[in-house]
Write a protein that holds these residues in place. Structure first.
Motif, short mmCIF file in Angstrom:
data_model
loop_
_atom_site.label_atom_id
_atom_site.label_comp_id
_atom_site.label_asym_id
_atom_site.label_seq_id
_atom_site.Cartn_x
_atom_site.Cartn_y
_atom_site.Cartn_z
N ALA A 128 55.21 -13.20 40.30
CA ALA A 128 54.95 -11.78 40.07
C ALA A 128 53.81 -11.60 39.07
CB ALA A 128 56.21 -11.09 39.56
N MET A 129 53.15 -10.46 39.17
CA MET A 129 52.10 -10.08 38.23
C MET A 129 52.30 -8.61 37.84
SD MET A 129 48.64 -11.82 39.86
CE MET A 129 47.66 -11.39 38.39
N ARG A 130 51.71 -8.20 36.72
CA ARG A 130 51.69 -6.78 36.40
C ARG A 130 50.86 -6.07 37.46
NH1 ARG A 130 50.79 -9.49 31.88
NH2 ARG A 130 48.55 -9.08 31.89
N HIS A 131 51.33 -4.93 37.87
CA HIS A 131 50.70 -4.23 38.99
C HIS A 131 49.22 -3.94 38.74
CE1 HIS A 131 50.36 -1.59 42.47
NE2 HIS A 131 49.81 -0.69 41.68
N ASP A 132 48.89 -3.47 37.53
CA ASP A 132 47.50 -3.11 37.25
C ASP A 132 46.58 -4.32 37.26
OD1 ASP A 132 48.64 -4.18 34.98
OD2 ASP A 132 47.73 -2.73 33.58
N GLN A 133 47.04 -5.45 36.74
CA GLN A 133 46.20 -6.64 36.72
C GLN A 133 46.02 -7.22 38.12
OE1 GLN A 133 47.60 -10.03 34.46
NE2 GLN A 133 45.52 -10.81 34.17
N ALA A 134 47.11 -7.26 38.89
CA ALA A 134 47.01 -7.75 40.26
C ALA A 134 46.04 -6.91 41.06
CB ALA A 134 48.39 -7.75 40.92
N GLU A 135 46.11 -5.59 40.87
CA GLU A 135 45.22 -4.68 41.60
C GLU A 135 43.76 -4.87 41.18
OE1 GLU A 135 45.92 -0.23 43.10
OE2 GLU A 135 45.74 -0.38 40.91
N SER A 136 43.52 -5.03 39.87
CA SER A 136 42.14 -5.18 39.40
C SER A 136 41.51 -6.49 39.85
CB SER A 136 42.10 -5.07 37.87
OG SER A 136 42.75 -6.19 37.28
N LEU A 137 42.34 -7.53 40.03
CA LEU A 137 41.82 -8.82 40.48
C LEU A 137 41.87 -8.98 41.99
CD1 LEU A 137 43.40 -11.19 37.78
CD2 LEU A 137 40.99 -10.54 37.99
N GLY A 138 42.43 -7.99 42.68
CA GLY A 138 42.52 -8.05 44.14
C GLY A 138 43.51 -9.09 44.64
N ILE A 139 44.59 -9.26 43.90
CA ILE A 139 45.58 -10.28 44.26
C ILE A 139 46.82 -9.63 44.87
CG2 ILE A 139 47.07 -12.12 43.40
CD1 ILE A 139 45.08 -12.62 41.17
N GLU A 140 47.09 -9.93 46.11
CA GLU A 140 48.29 -9.45 46.79
C GLU A 140 49.18 -10.59 47.27
OE1 GLU A 140 47.09 -6.90 49.96
OE2 GLU A 140 46.35 -5.30 48.62
N SER A 141 48.57 -11.77 47.42
CA SER A 141 49.30 -12.90 47.98
C SER A 141 49.02 -14.15 47.14
CB SER A 141 48.85 -13.16 49.42
OG SER A 141 47.48 -13.58 49.44
N LEU A 142 49.76 -15.21 47.44
CA LEU A 142 49.52 -16.48 46.75
C LEU A 142 48.17 -17.08 47.14
CD1 LEU A 142 53.07 -18.13 46.86
CD2 LEU A 142 51.97 -16.90 44.99
N SER A 143 47.71 -16.81 48.35
CA SER A 143 46.36 -17.26 48.74
C SER A 143 45.30 -16.54 47.93
CB SER A 143 46.14 -17.01 50.24
OG SER A 143 46.89 -17.93 51.01
N ASP A 144 45.50 -15.25 47.68
CA ASP A 144 44.58 -14.49 46.83
C ASP A 144 44.57 -15.07 45.42
OD1 ASP A 144 44.05 -12.73 48.92
OD2 ASP A 144 45.55 -11.27 48.25
N LEU A 145 45.76 -15.40 44.91
CA LEU A 145 45.86 -15.99 43.58
C LEU A 145 45.09 -17.30 43.52
CD1 LEU A 145 47.21 -16.06 40.74
CD2 LEU A 145 49.11 -17.30 41.81
N ALA A 146 45.23 -18.13 44.55
CA ALA A 146 44.51 -19.40 44.60
C ALA A 146 43.00 -19.17 44.60
CB ALA A 146 44.93 -20.18 45.84
N ASP A 147 42.55 -18.20 45.36
CA ASP A 147 41.11 -17.91 45.42
C ASP A 147 40.57 -17.49 44.06
OD1 ASP A 147 41.08 -18.48 48.12
OD2 ASP A 147 41.22 -16.39 48.75
N VAL A 148 41.31 -16.65 43.36
CA VAL A 148 40.86 -16.15 42.06
C VAL A 148 40.80 -17.29 41.03
CG1 VAL A 148 41.52 -14.69 40.11
CG2 VAL A 148 41.59 -13.78 42.43
N ILE A 149 41.83 -18.13 41.02
CA ILE A 149 41.84 -19.25 40.07
C ILE A 149 40.76 -20.27 40.42
CG2 ILE A 149 43.21 -21.24 39.30
CD1 ILE A 149 45.65 -19.43 39.32
N ASN A 150 40.59 -20.55 41.69
CA ASN A 150 39.54 -21.51 42.11
C ASN A 150 38.15 -20.98 41.84
OD1 ASN A 150 41.37 -23.46 42.96
ND2 ASN A 150 41.46 -22.67 45.06
N ALA A 151 38.02 -19.65 41.70
CA ALA A 151 36.72 -19.05 41.39
C ALA A 151 36.43 -19.08 39.88
CB ALA A 151 36.67 -17.61 41.90
N GLY A 152 37.39 -19.59 39.09
CA GLY A 152 37.13 -19.77 37.67
C GLY A 152 37.96 -18.91 36.73
N GLU A 153 38.84 -18.04 37.27
CA GLU A 153 39.66 -17.20 36.41
C GLU A 153 40.82 -18.03 35.85
OE1 GLU A 153 40.25 -13.48 34.65
OE2 GLU A 153 38.81 -13.81 36.28
#
Length: 294
Positions: A128-153
């Motif tokens: 789970a993530m805080r709604h505002d942070q997930a929305e600002s980073l464009g994260i809705e799924s675990l694949s989205d999370l992987a993309d964001v972290i692999n991009a350097g976040e």
């Protein structure tokens, strides 16, 4: 001859009465977290109102509770298909929810345990993530999370020790989705603290379970497991075969209760205890009364 016959008949009658009394004595178990405490109380109150002599033994550790049931000290408790599949039976195959249920039903039958009808509550692991942070980073799924972290976040994760180490936990999840938080970005803590840490901004992501009542209360976003990594954890009443044989109506009664439970219902009940600070017993009783089972 006649006194002896009367004596034998009296002894036989006493044995029959004793056997009947034993047939109506059910020991209900439960694990040591909110959802399980609610279910143990709910089951105890429900069966007591149906005329059974019920003893409750809740607040037990998972392994201890399972062994107690196998040994005959616990007659009935609510278990999760994924827990039996992976932790008790060491099955690593990727199975559909239906296949997982059938597999544990078959394997646990060898231990004298009967899996009744599964509920629609699936208390699987989730992030789970805080709604505002997930929305600002464009994260809705675990694949989205992987993309964001692999991009350097650099995002931090709150995890309990079990999720950190188990075979359906952090490491294999990261392998499936092709990313890594990094060791220094994983903070291990008690499971009861993971969502608190997330809500307070101490971490960016928290492991939780799908029916955690604090998810809606804290307005958190549960990330979609779009690759279906996490096993199904269907909440199901499991009863000793010997207990069912002695109590023929028990299966239908427990299946009636099981049919009333789903993710939203369990999250709501959990929230009443964890967020609203109602007692486990009161929450369980209110649910039974709402559904005309008490």
């Amino acid at each position: 001859m006649r006194p002896t016959l009367r004596h034998l008949l009296s002894a036989t009658t006493l044995m029959a009465v004793t056997a009947f009394a034993q047939a109506d004595t059910i020991t209900v178990g439960g694990k040591n977290f909110t959802e399980q405490l609610i279910l143990a109380s709910m089951t105890t109150q429900y069966l007591a109102s149906a005329g059974y002599d019920v003893e409750e033994n809740a607040g037990m550790g998972t392994t201890v509770l399972r062994q107690a049931q196998v040994n005959g000290q616990i007659d009935l408790y609510w278990e999760y298909t994924g827990t039996s599949l992976i932790s008790y039976n060491k099955v690593t195959d990727k199975l559909s929810p239906e296949a997982a249920y059938e597999r544990v039903k078959e394997l646990d039958a060898e231990q004298g345990l009967v899996w009744l009808d599964p509920s629609a509550a699936n208390n699987t692991y989730a992030l789970a993530m805080r709604h505002d942070q997930a929305e600002s980073l464009g994260i809705e799924s675990l694949s989205d999370l992987a993309d964001v972290i692999n991009a350097g976040e650099a995002l931090t994760l709150a995890s309990n020790a079990t999720f950190y180490s188990r075979d359906d936990g952090l490491r294999p999840m990261q392998e499936t989705y092709g990313f890594e938080f990094g060791r220094r970005n994983v903070k291990r803590m008690d499971q009861g603290l993971t969502l608190t840490s997330l809500d307070q901004g101490a971490v960016d992501v928290a492991m939780t379970t799908a029916t955690n009542g604090r998810i809606p209360a804290l307005d958190l976003t549960v990330l979609e497991d779009d690759k279906e990594f996490f096993p199904d954890y269907a909440l199901t009443p499991v009863v000793r075969r010997q207990t069912l044989d002695a109590n023929p109506a028990l299966a239908e009664q427990m299946n009636t209760l099981s049919a009333l439970l789903d993710d939203a219902t369990m999250a709501r009940l959990n929230a009443r205890v964890d967020v609203d600070r109602e007692t486990v017993e009161d929450v369980a009783a209110a649910f039974l009364e709402e559904n005309a089972l008490l």
